[in-house]
Write a protein that holds these residues in place. Structure first.
Motif, PDB file in Angstrom:
ATOM      1  N   UNK A 148      45.295  30.668 -15.511  1.00 50.44           N
ATOM      2  CA  UNK A 148      46.029  30.848 -14.254  1.00 50.44           C
ATOM      3  C   UNK A 148      46.658  32.233 -14.116  1.00 50.44           C
ATOM      4  N   UNK A 149      47.106  32.809 -15.218  1.00 53.14           N
ATOM      5  CA  UNK A 149      47.673  34.156 -15.193  1.00 53.14           C
ATOM      6  C   UNK A 149      47.428  34.803 -16.546  1.00 53.14           C
ATOM      7  N   UNK A 150      47.177  36.097 -16.522  1.00 51.09           N
ATOM      8  CA  UNK A 150      47.071  36.900 -17.737  1.00 51.09           C
ATOM      9  C   UNK A 150      48.010  38.091 -17.553  1.00 51.09           C
ATOM     10  N   UNK A 151      48.847  38.319 -18.545  1.00 55.74           N
ATOM     11  CA  UNK A 151      49.708  39.501 -18.567  1.00 55.74           C
ATOM     12  C   UNK A 151      49.295  40.321 -19.779  1.00 55.74           C
ATOM     13  N   UNK A 152      48.866  41.554 -19.541  1.00 60.67           N
ATOM     14  CA  UNK A 152      48.497  42.485 -20.609  1.00 60.67           C
ATOM     15  C   UNK A 152      49.191  43.806 -20.302  1.00 60.67           C
ATOM     16  N   UNK A 153      50.281  44.058 -21.030  1.00 60.69           N
ATOM     17  CA  UNK A 153      51.111  45.241 -20.805  1.00 60.69           C
ATOM     18  C   UNK A 153      51.619  45.258 -19.362  1.00 60.69           C
ATOM     19  N   UNK A 154      51.197  46.228 -18.556  1.00 62.95           N
ATOM     20  CA  UNK A 154      51.665  46.346 -17.162  1.00 62.95           C
ATOM     21  C   UNK A 154      50.679  45.740 -16.158  1.00 62.95           C
ATOM     22  N   UNK A 155      49.666  45.061 -16.660  1.00 63.74           N
ATOM     23  CA  UNK A 155      48.671  44.408 -15.816  1.00 63.74           C
ATOM     24  C   UNK A 155      48.977  42.916 -15.706  1.00 63.74           C
ATOM     25  N   UNK A 156      48.900  42.401 -14.473  1.00 59.38           N
ATOM     26  CA  UNK A 156      49.037  40.964 -14.236  1.00 59.38           C
ATOM     27  C   UNK A 156      47.843  40.545 -13.387  1.00 59.38           C
ATOM     28  N   UNK A 157      47.161  39.467 -13.804  1.00 58.94           N
ATOM     29  CA  UNK A 157      45.975  39.003 -13.079  1.00 58.94           C
ATOM     30  C   UNK A 157      46.009  37.488 -12.930  1.00 58.94           C
ATOM     31  N   UNK A 158      45.499  37.012 -11.802  1.00 56.69           N
ATOM     32  CA  UNK A 158      45.310  35.584 -11.574  1.00 56.69           C
ATOM     33  C   UNK A 158      43.991  35.355 -10.847  1.00 56.69           C
ATOM     34  N   UNK A 159      43.583  34.065 -10.764  1.00 50.95           N
ATOM     35  CA  UNK A 159      42.254  33.726 -10.269  1.00 50.95           C
ATOM     36  C   UNK A 159      42.167  33.441  -8.780  1.00 50.95           C
ATOM     37  N   UNK A 160      43.177  32.710  -8.243  1.00 51.36           N
ATOM     38  CA  UNK A 160      43.030  32.160  -6.885  1.00 51.36           C
ATOM     39  C   UNK A 160      44.398  31.802  -6.331  1.00 51.36           C
ATOM     40  N   UNK A 161      44.451  31.449  -5.037  1.00 49.08           N
ATOM     41  CA  UNK A 161      45.749  31.124  -4.426  1.00 49.08           C
ATOM     42  C   UNK A 161      46.551  30.046  -5.154  1.00 49.08           C
ATOM     43  N   UNK A 162      45.891  29.043  -5.721  1.00 52.40           N
ATOM     44  CA  UNK A 162      46.645  27.994  -6.411  1.00 52.40           C
ATOM     45  C   UNK A 162      47.364  28.508  -7.659  1.00 52.40           C
ATOM     46  N   UNK A 163      47.015  29.702  -8.126  1.00 50.71           N
ATOM     47  CA  UNK A 163      47.676  30.314  -9.285  1.00 50.71           C
ATOM     48  C   UNK A 163      48.885  31.170  -8.887  1.00 50.71           C
ATOM     49  N   UNK A 164      49.181  31.259  -7.603  1.00 51.85           N
ATOM     50  CA  UNK A 164      50.247  32.164  -7.147  1.00 51.85           C
ATOM     51  C   UNK A 164      51.600  31.949  -7.818  1.00 51.85           C
ATOM     52  N   UNK A 165      52.066  30.727  -8.065  1.00 55.42           N
ATOM     53  CA  UNK A 165      53.353  30.601  -8.762  1.00 55.42           C
ATOM     54  C   UNK A 165      53.336  31.278 -10.141  1.00 55.42           C
ATOM     55  N   UNK A 166      52.251  31.075 -10.903  1.00 54.17           N
ATOM     56  CA  UNK A 166      52.133  31.720 -12.213  1.00 54.17           C
ATOM     57  C   UNK A 166      51.979  33.233 -12.073  1.00 54.17           C
ATOM     58  N   UNK A 167      51.217  33.663 -11.067  1.00 52.26           N
ATOM     59  CA  UNK A 167      51.020  35.088 -10.806  1.00 52.26           C
ATOM     60  C   UNK A 167      52.368  35.775 -10.576  1.00 52.26           C
ATOM     61  N   UNK A 168      53.180  35.189  -9.726  1.00 52.61           N
ATOM     62  CA  UNK A 168      54.482  35.808  -9.426  1.00 52.61           C
ATOM     63  C   UNK A 168      55.424  35.758 -10.618  1.00 52.61           C
ATOM     64  N   UNK A 169      55.363  34.699 -11.413  1.00 55.45           N
ATOM     65  CA  UNK A 169      56.165  34.655 -12.646  1.00 55.45           C
ATOM     66  C   UNK A 169      55.718  35.767 -13.589  1.00 55.45           C
ATOM     67  N   UNK A 170      54.405  36.011 -13.673  1.00 55.56           N
ATOM     68  CA  UNK A 170      53.894  37.101 -14.510  1.00 55.56           C
ATOM     69  C   UNK A 170      54.375  38.452 -14.025  1.00 55.56           C
ATOM     70  N   UNK A 171      54.379  38.658 -12.719  1.00 53.29           N
ATOM     71  CA  UNK A 171      54.876  39.912 -12.149  1.00 53.29           C
ATOM     72  C   UNK A 171      56.347  40.099 -12.527  1.00 53.29           C
ATOM     73  N   UNK A 172      57.141  39.058 -12.328  1.00 54.38           N
ATOM     74  CA  UNK A 172      58.569  39.154 -12.644  1.00 54.38           C
ATOM     75  C   UNK A 172      58.799  39.346 -14.136  1.00 54.38           C
ATOM     76  N   UNK A 173      57.934  38.777 -14.962  1.00 57.43           N
ATOM     77  CA  UNK A 173      58.032  38.968 -16.418  1.00 57.43           C
ATOM     78  C   UNK A 173      57.825  40.441 -16.766  1.00 57.43           C
ATOM     79  N   UNK A 174      56.789  41.050 -16.196  1.00 56.53           N
ATOM     80  CA  UNK A 174      56.521  42.472 -16.458  1.00 56.53           C
ATOM     81  C   UNK A 174      57.687  43.339 -15.985  1.00 56.53           C
ATOM     82  N   UNK A 175      58.271  42.945 -14.865  1.00 57.51           N
ATOM     83  CA  UNK A 175      59.391  43.715 -14.303  1.00 57.51           C
ATOM     84  C   UNK A 175      60.717  43.331 -14.928  1.00 57.51           C
TER      85      UNK A 175
END
Length: 178
Positions: A148-175
């Protein structure tokens, strides 16, 4: 009593264009703003209304050509069919390369990964994305994982709209704004 928001004073760039994936643009934009950040929608033309795949409009505030990466703390690359057109823009590619060189957030979801692929910045990076671009990611030298989400250093990636909650958590984690 004033509430201190974790991203106050930070600015983020979001690319927009025809046939962007509606939720993949708006969900992160609103989540960043909710945390106190400023966001800028940039398209190939300024003050143009672009329609998402599902008909939701976004208005570009500035042109991509007018953007300076030094003015932003990160960039969000939404999916849809928009990334296929934007990855042909030399300015989009140079901006992504500059964000990468500065170690700033680069977040891509679904087909949004096409832009970092074309910028040549995914080699050796652990990623996910739409299964439709899995081969493109692997051929760009990325390390693919279906998650659903991959965080690698300053990169955050997700697959599809249903992953958006995890995607945004990954963004906030990096920040560091969780």
């Amino acid at each position: 009593m004033a509430v201190s928001l974790p991203l106050s004073g930070q600015k983020f760039l979001l690319f927009t264009g025809e046939d962007y994936e509606d939720l993949e643009l708006w969900y992160p934009k609103l989540r960043l703003e909710e945390a106190g950040a400023e966001t800028t929608l940039a398209g190939l033309e300024a003050e143009k209304t672009y329609l998402g795949k599902h008909g939701y409009p976004s208005v570009s505030e500035v042109t991509i050509d007018s953007i300076n990466s030094a003015d932003f703390h990160g960039v969000i690359c939404a999916g849809g069919w928009m990334p296929d057109k934007l990855r042909r823009s030399e300015k989009v590619l140079s901006l992504l390369q500059e964000f990468n060189e500065s170690g700033k957030l680069i977040a891509a979801i679904c087909h949004g990964g096409w832009m970092p692929i074309s910028a040549g910045i995914y080699s050796g990076v652990k990623v996910t994305g739409s299964p439709g671009i899995k081969d493109d990611l692997i051929n760009a030298g990325a390390i693919w994982e279906d998650a659903p989400v991959i965080v690698d250093r300053h990169f955050v990636c997700s697959r599809r709209p249903s992953d958006l909650p995890d995607f945004c958590k990954g963004i906030l984690e990096v920040l560091k704004a969780t």
